[in-house]
Design a protein around this motif. Structure first.
Motif, PDB file in Angstrom:
ATOM      1  N   TYR A  52      81.173  11.533 100.068  1.00  0.00           N
ATOM      2  CA  TYR A  52      80.700  10.006 100.518  1.00  0.00           C
ATOM      3  C   TYR A  52      81.652   9.007 100.665  1.00  0.00           C
ATOM      4  O   TYR A  52      82.605   9.036  99.818  1.00  0.00           O
ATOM      5  CB  TYR A  52      79.561   9.695  99.854  1.00  0.00           C
ATOM      6  N   LEU A 132      74.380   7.508 102.454  1.00  0.00           N
ATOM      7  CA  LEU A 132      73.817   8.713 101.750  1.00  0.00           C
ATOM      8  C   LEU A 132      73.065   9.637 102.748  1.00  0.00           C
ATOM      9  O   LEU A 132      72.741  10.899 102.193  1.00  0.00           O
ATOM     10  CB  LEU A 132      72.782   7.917 100.758  1.00  0.00           C
ATOM     11  N   ILE A 133      72.616   9.182 103.781  1.00  0.00           N
ATOM     12  CA  ILE A 133      71.954  10.033 104.629  1.00  0.00           C
ATOM     13  C   ILE A 133      72.824  11.182 105.300  1.00  0.00           C
ATOM     14  O   ILE A 133      73.778  10.733 106.121  1.00  0.00           O
ATOM     15  CB  ILE A 133      71.212   9.189 105.676  1.00  0.00           C
ATOM     16  N   LYS A 134      72.349  12.293 105.300  1.00  0.00           N
ATOM     17  CA  LYS A 134      73.533  13.492 105.723  1.00  0.00           C
ATOM     18  C   LYS A 134      73.309  13.190 107.405  1.00  0.00           C
ATOM     19  O   LYS A 134      72.511  13.081 107.976  1.00  0.00           O
ATOM     20  CB  LYS A 134      73.088  14.780 105.538  1.00  0.00           C
ATOM     21  N   GLN A 157      66.354  14.729 107.276  1.00  0.00           N
ATOM     22  CA  GLN A 157      67.657  14.077 106.671  1.00  0.00           C
ATOM     23  C   GLN A 157      67.108  13.504 105.420  1.00  0.00           C
ATOM     24  O   GLN A 157      67.770  13.549 104.345  1.00  0.00           O
ATOM     25  CB  GLN A 157      68.073  13.152 107.470  1.00  0.00           C
ATOM     26  N   THR A 161      68.348  14.323 101.711  1.00  0.00           N
ATOM     27  CA  THR A 161      68.918  13.557 100.662  1.00  0.00           C
ATOM     28  C   THR A 161      68.389  13.305  99.487  1.00  0.00           C
ATOM     29  O   THR A 161      68.922  13.327  98.556  1.00  0.00           O
ATOM     30  CB  THR A 161      69.033  12.140 101.553  1.00  0.00           C
ATOM     31  N   ASN A 165      69.754  15.393  95.848  1.00  0.00           N
ATOM     32  CA  ASN A 165      70.293  14.425  94.648  1.00  0.00           C
ATOM     33  C   ASN A 165      69.424  14.545  93.503  1.00  0.00           C
ATOM     34  O   ASN A 165      69.634  13.609  92.748  1.00  0.00           O
ATOM     35  CB  ASN A 165      70.713  13.137  95.396  1.00  0.00           C
TER      36      ASN A 165
END
Length: 708
Positions: A52, A132-134, A157, A161, A165
């Motif tokens: 990230y 943080l969002i792919k 997505q 996310t 995590n």
């Protein structure tokens, strides 16, 4: 056996040497594992910063026990804005496998985060959490952007996310999340939230857009399988759903919600991807309030949705296999929505066969209050289907039916539907909801007029204009409803109603004047009960209708002291000074023309006392249909006058205007007001097929014949 002093000195020497070696080894171990820990945390930092665009700051780390590691502080900021802190924590604690540490593959578990602050926010141009969002890998195939947002891609997505995590084991203490954007604010305070072996437990206080709730959370999560089974419940009271009051002006609350996600499957195709999710939502003591839906809260004790949902580019659907439960009623929905290139919806709902008493007991409160407590035998099954493409509104299709099998009413609920067959007390109200007059509907009232003492001209004029199939249908005319809905959608207002005479009767006798969705739904159910159990004959229903409807100004006061013009006797006297049986064709047509809007009756004439153009059009239209159906003679139609002699008190209320003849033509909804429900095509006169489900070829057995 005695040990010599020299032997003792040797033994103590060996033990002392071992102790020194052990202490030395322990010191080396401590130094080495601390060195390895520092190295491992550097690797963690590097891995996160590679994954990230962030800067991860970790405070000093140490072993607080043989396996317990403590980190004195954590900070996470986006690389793009190092002064904008996203996450801070005062202390972190975790268990570390020493064996894995020395093997070079450190494994942390049982994570504890103490006094943490997560502060995402969004402005008009940027945010501090979007990284943080792919991001979906670019596809080589071109994608059609004209089909709108890909809801499947966005949800996929978001799910990845969240689930990717989630730690295997964690304990959050004194964790605060605060969010702010141009439209919304949120504050979540978690005194404690535990995840242990996938089991979730904890509590939180949530304030979102000024809506505050105290919540408890319990459940189980399997991040690798994207599976979740969680229960959210109110602590010390019900939970009020945020966002909905501000966005829709509605209040939604519940005691407990059970959320289950069983699986997700994402198929990356040339449209950007399609997501299929399976799971369920269940609520206990669910409540919904909106003034346009119902006057009171709509409540369901137990409700649920088992869903198979598919989302794609500009599309969303509930597919076969989905199930809705409302107390003991089970429904099987198939719904699809498309947003582009034009909005379109298709719906098909079928219920399971339900015992009559279970059906009535399961109806939500706030919608079916008048039939609450109704009981019967047999079973009931409901079906509904429809489709609409906003690019082709005329293609609207709709069908709704409730079928009974060996169904029979055994007792009534709050309202005694059988009262139509006996004299009953009727109270009428003005538009402000104030009571205008109370009277008995039946022979005890001297103003009551029996069906056979009403002019056949008036009976035929009203049924032709308002409901030409009244004597043969079972309360509903789906085709008329669809035509009304099409016009309302096109004009973006309620320009035209689709109520049959049965529905108008039920609205006036059993329900309030409130214009809500709930009242319309309950109206439909009561109509079905009346028509399908034959509680009252068609002739009796029409007789009651004629004696209660409004026909003139509510402020008019009769010499006897009564107020308003209600019922056919009042109407005949007020306008013509006649008895209802004496009304001719023109007089009957005029009374039929003002039923939809009696308050506009005063604008029916021009400065010379002649009927205005729009009213003359109504006369011609209805008279032509009546002649086609054989309800009046050709001679009646040929000699139809377009003037009236107002010999009753009504003359003083008329507005004889010298203005151009456009007043009635510009009044809202007049064009549709003067179109009868059938629009000729429903009359089976050769233009089109009659309304589905209507016995169109049968004679009107209870209607009087045309005058000779």
């Amino acid at each position: 056996m005695r040990i010599s002093p020299s032997t003792k000195r040797l033994v103590f020497g060996i033990l002392g040497g071992l102790a020194v070696l052990l202490l030395l080894a322990f010191a080396v171990f401590q130094w080495k594992r601390q060195q390895l820990l520092d190295y491992a945390l550097k690797e963690v930092k590097a891995k996160i910063e590679r994954k990230y665009p962030v800067i991860l700051t970790l405070g000093p780390a140490k072993f607080a026990g043989f396996k317990t590691v403590e980190i004195a502080g954590l900070g996470l900021v986006p690389t793009a804005n190092p002064t904008d802190t996203l996450l801070t924590a005062r202390r972190l604690q975790a268990s570390l496998s020493v064996r894995s540490l020395f093997a070079g593959r450190p494994v942390f578990s049982d994570l504890q985060i103490i006094t943490a602050r997560l502060t995402p926010h969004k402005t008009a141009t940027a945010d501090n959490y979007g990284f943080l969002i792919k991001k979906q890998k670019p596809s080589a195939a071109p994608r059609d952007t004209t089909k709108g947002t890909n809801y499947g891609l966005l949800l996929n997505q978001a799910l990845e996310t969240v689930f990717d995590n989630v730690p295997g084991e964690a304990n959050f203490k004194d964790f605060t999340v605060s969010y702010a954007s141009l439209r919304h604010t949120a504050m979540l305070r978690l005194p404690e939230l535990k995840i242990q072996d996938g089991d979730i437990s904890g509590s939180l206080t949530a304030t979102i857009d000024s809506v505050a709730n105290q919540l408890g959370i319990s459940g189980h999560i399997e991040p690798g399988d994207y599976a979740l089974n969680a229960k959210i419940f109110g602590v010390g009271g019900s939970v009020q759903l945020p966002y909905v009051p501000r966005r829709f002006g509605a209040l939604v609350s519940f005691d407990t919600v059970q959320v289950r996600l069983d699986s997700k499957d994402f198929d990356d195709d040339d449209t950007g991807g399609t997501l299929t999710v399976r799971g369920s939502l269940a609520a206990r003591n669910f409540s919904l309030y909106h003034p346009k839906l119902a006057a009171n809260e709509i409540e369901v004790k137990r409700g649920g949705l088992d869903f198979v949902a598919k989302l794609g580019r500009g599309t969303a659907a509930l597919e076969k296999g989905s199930q809705i439960t409302v107390n003991k009623i089970v429904l099987y929905p198939e719904i699809s929505v498309r947003m582009k290139p034009s909005r379109a919806v298709s719906i098909n709902v079928t219920s399971a066969e339900t015992e009559a008493n279970d059906f009535f007991a399961s109806l939500p409160t706030g919608i079916f209050d008048e039939v609450r407590g109704t009981q019967g035998t047999g079973t009931l099954t409901y079906r509904m289907s429809g489709s609409l493409d906003m690019a082709q509104v005329d293609s609207l299709k709709f069908d709704s039916s409730l079928k009974g099998k060996n169904f029979k009413l055994t007792s009534f609920g709050e309202e005694d539907l059988n009262k139509l067959n006996t004299p009953f007390v009727q109270t009428v109200y003005n538009d402000k909801g104030d009571s205008v007059r109370t009277f008995v509907v039946g022979p005890p009232n001297p103003d009551f007029v029996p069906y056979n003492e009403v002019s056949p001209y008036l009976i035929h004029a009203i049924t032709t204009a308002e409901d030409p199939r009244f004597f043969t249908h079972k309360g509903f005319m789906e085709k008329a409803f669809v035509k009304s809905a099409i016009q309302n959608i096109k004009e973006k207002r309620f320009a035209r109603g689709g109520s049959t005479l049965s529905m108008q009767l039920v609205k006036n006798v059993f329900l309030t004047r409130q214009k809500t969705v709930a009242r319309k739904i309950e109206e439909a159910l009561i109509v079905w009960l009346l028509e399908n159990t034959h509680l009252a004959s068609k002739q009796r229903m029409f007789e009651v209708y004629l004696n209660i409807i409004e026909w003139g100004p509510s402020k008019y006061r009769w010499p006897s002291g009564k107020r308003g013009v209600y019922g056919v006797k009042d109407a005949a006297l007020f306008y013509y000074g006649k008895r209802p049986s004496e009304l001719n064709l023109a007089e009957s047509l005029y009374l039929a023309s003002i039923i939809p809007k009696p308050k506009y009756a005063r604008y029916s004439f021009d400065a010379y006392g002649d009927l205005r153009r729009s009213t003359r059009y109504f006369f011609r239209l209805i008279a032509d249909i009546m002649a086609t159906r054989g309800l009046i003679t050709p001679n009646d139609r040929e000699n139809l006058p377009y003037g009236l002699s107002l010999n009753g008190p009504a003359r003083q209320y008329m507005h004889f205007s010298a203005r151009p003849d456009t007043t009635r033509a510009t009044v809202a909804a007049d064009s549709s007001q003067f179109e009868p429900l059938n629009l000729i095509d429903l009359l089976n006169t050769g233009a089109a097929a009659p309304d589905a489900g209507v016995n169109s070829n049968a004679a009107d057995p209870e209607a009087p014949k045309a005058p000779k």
